[in-house]
Design an enzyme around this catalytic site. Structure first.
Site, PDB file in Angstrom:
ATOM      1  N   ARG A 138     -14.555  -5.917 -11.578  1.00 46.91           N
ATOM      2  CA  ARG A 138     -14.405  -5.151 -10.335  1.00 46.91           C
ATOM      3  C   ARG A 138     -14.893  -3.719 -10.559  1.00 46.91           C
ATOM      4  NH1 ARG A 138      -8.473  -6.613  -8.072  1.00 46.91           N
ATOM      5  NH2 ARG A 138      -9.314  -5.602  -6.184  1.00 46.91           N
ATOM      6  N   SER A 166     -15.031   0.380  -1.668  1.00 50.81           N
ATOM      7  CA  SER A 166     -13.576   0.455  -1.570  1.00 50.81           C
ATOM      8  C   SER A 166     -13.142   1.849  -1.142  1.00 50.81           C
ATOM      9  CB  SER A 166     -12.932   0.110  -2.914  1.00 50.81           C
ATOM     10  OG  SER A 166     -11.533   0.303  -2.862  1.00 50.81           O
ATOM     11  N   GLN A 226     -10.290   2.840  -1.846  1.00 50.86           N
ATOM     12  CA  GLN A 226      -9.367   3.261  -2.900  1.00 50.86           C
ATOM     13  C   GLN A 226      -9.971   4.316  -3.809  1.00 50.86           C
ATOM     14  OE1 GLN A 226      -8.160  -0.374  -4.816  1.00 50.86           O
ATOM     15  NE2 GLN A 226      -6.849  -1.000  -3.121  1.00 50.86           N
ATOM     16  N   ASP A 269      -7.197  -7.326   4.483  1.00 53.62           N
ATOM     17  CA  ASP A 269      -6.228  -8.251   3.904  1.00 53.62           C
ATOM     18  C   ASP A 269      -5.819  -9.371   4.849  1.00 53.62           C
ATOM     19  OD1 ASP A 269      -6.297  -6.940   1.512  1.00 53.62           O
ATOM     20  OD2 ASP A 269      -4.470  -5.782   1.840  1.00 53.62           O
ATOM     21  N   LYS A 298       2.150 -11.699  -6.727  1.00 54.63           N
ATOM     22  CA  LYS A 298       1.414 -10.439  -6.806  1.00 54.63           C
ATOM     23  C   LYS A 298       1.806  -9.492  -5.677  1.00 54.63           C
ATOM     24  CE  LYS A 298      -3.403  -8.802  -6.741  1.00 54.63           C
ATOM     25  NZ  LYS A 298      -3.399  -7.962  -7.956  1.00 54.63           N
ATOM     26  N   SER A 340       0.824  -1.214   0.000  1.00 60.11           N
ATOM     27  CA  SER A 340       0.000   0.000   0.000  1.00 60.11           C
ATOM     28  C   SER A 340       0.856   1.260   0.000  1.00 60.11           C
ATOM     29  CB  SER A 340      -0.918   0.002   1.226  1.00 60.11           C
ATOM     30  OG  SER A 340      -1.769  -1.108   1.230  1.00 60.11           O
TER      31      SER A 340
END
Length: 421
Positions: A121, A166, A168, A310, A407, A22
């Site tokens: 998404r 989200s 984000q 997470d 990833k 992040s």
């Protein structure tokens, strides 16, 4: 790549956690937009962050990277890209979402696309806000989902954004806002998902020189008079990556120390340690690390993990071996991750003998006798790593497509091999 996990007990392990994904993403974007040169020290070099680096280079940013540092020459708020720029972000949702607002600072329109899963998404809430702030956002296949072409200019003003799917979306607008034509006054509606990530975003922005006033997690006012300035930025260690090793101590019994963790970090995934403590583990904090020790049975808990998304799957693995039920709430937004993590986790645990009830915003895990089995993580790195940890606790779990951990954590299997020997 296929990995089969043997049962292990009495774990004794000391590791250093990887750098935070992040923080690395956000530092890259701030440095790319800044005036002057920046050096990002100890960045995470994994598939997702490499996609962000490649995309910034396509936007015209000069970048030199090795395993220890990333050097960037900032573009002072204007990406010198070429006509027809296409950024393929594969399945990196963070990359695509954070770069979507930054695309309004490019010389020419930018198309952002990704994998088949990425095209499932949602991006609609962010698109609506960008249009309100001066952008021209066009979905080229399915309304509200990538691929998307972004043009126009970030004019600033007052806008709202739905943060329930989200955080984000809000982070994306915030990171580009210092270069808008006017100040940005952003109100986040709905219950913000993963709100701790907004603390990370605001912190990185401030470190690079931006000025933000905020009212909790509901309102962010970003000045357009204070731009980013190039600097040296050291990336802190990642609590979500560390969670897999903490879970080893809980599930297998033993003692695990993870170095490289900031004790005062704003990372929401620190909550995982509180959960382990409540379940019966001993947690000890030191200057540069954390030790988790467990020598007895685990007790189930009820916990809201909305700020620590997470580590939800990792906690599910610990819950699966507890002697009483565990209820995890605040997880509805996990449906929109690299996979539908609620459904996938419940399904895979049932395959191993688990008793699991999955609902829209919570998962309930009952005590059960587990057995081995073959786990397809559907190309989701966190699913693979979580079930690998459970595999070392019960034995006989085989992970297919195990390379998907690259990833976020390329060295995961190498570290785990120390336990598997």
């Amino acid at each position: 790549m296929i990995v089969t996990l043997p049962a292990r007990s009495g774990i004794e392990l000391s590791v250093t956690t990887p750098p935070s994904k992040s923080y690395t993403h956000r530092a890259l974007i701030a440095a790319a937009l800044a005036q002057g040169r920046s050096t990002i020290v100890r960045p995470l070099m994994a598939d997702d962050t490499k996609l962000t680096i490649a995309s910034l280079m396509k936007l015209g940013v000069a970048i030199h990277a090795d395993q220890h540092n990333i050097m960037l020459e900032g573009c002072d708020g204007s990406f010198p890209n070429t006509p027809g720029t296409v950024l393929d972000l594969d399945n990196s949702g963070t990359s695509l979402r954070l770069l979507a607002s930054a695309a309004l600072l490019a010389t020419y329109p930018v198309t952002l696309t990704g994998s088949a899963r990425m095209q499932e998404r949602p991006l609609g809430p962010l698109a609506h806000t960008l249009n309100d702030l001066g952008g021209m956002v066009i979905f080229t296949k399915k309304e509200g989902y990538p691929p998307v072409t972004i043009g126009g200019r970030l004019l600033g003003g007052t806008a709202t954004i739905d943060g329930s799917q989200s955080s984000q979306f809000a982070s994306s607008v915030m990171m580009a806002a210092p270069y808008s034509k006017g100040p940005v006054d952003l109100t986040v509606t709905g219950t913000p998902a993963s709100q701790s990530y907004l603390d990370i975003t605001a912190g990185v922005m401030t470190d690079f020189g931006a000025v933000i006033r905020r009212e909790g997690y509901r309102r962010f006012l970003v000045s357009n008079c204070n731009h980013y300035t190039g600097r040296t930025f050291v990336v802190e260690g990642d609590y979500s990556s560390a969670s897999y090793f903490f879970a080893l101590a809980a599930i297998c019994g033993g003692k695990v120390t993870v170095a490289g963790l900031a004790p005062d970090s704003v990372q929401g995934d620190r909550l995982f340690l509180d959960a382990l403590q409540r379940m019966g583990c001993e947690v000890t904090y030191a200057h540069d690390g954390v030790t988790v020790e467990n020598q007895g049975p685990l007790t189930g808990i009820t916990i809201n993990m909305s700020s620590a998304p997470d580590t939800v799957q990792t906690l599910c693995m610990v819950a699966a071996v507890a002697r009483t039920p565990t209820i995890i709430t605040g997880i509805g937004h996990l449906k929109f991750k690299e996979s539908d993590r609620i459904a996938v986790t419940a399904d895979r645990l049932r395959m191993l003998g688990g008793i699991v009830t999955a609902e829209r915003d919570r998962i309930v895990i009952q005590p059960a006798t587990l057995h081995g089995g073959r786990i397809d993580p559907v190309n989701d790195h966190r699913t693979a790593m979580s079930f690998a940890v459970l595999g070392l606790g019960i034995g006989g779990i085989t992970i297919t497509g195990a390379e998907c951990v690259n990833k976020s954590f390329p060295g995961f299997w190498e570290i785990l091999s120390k336990v598997m020997e």
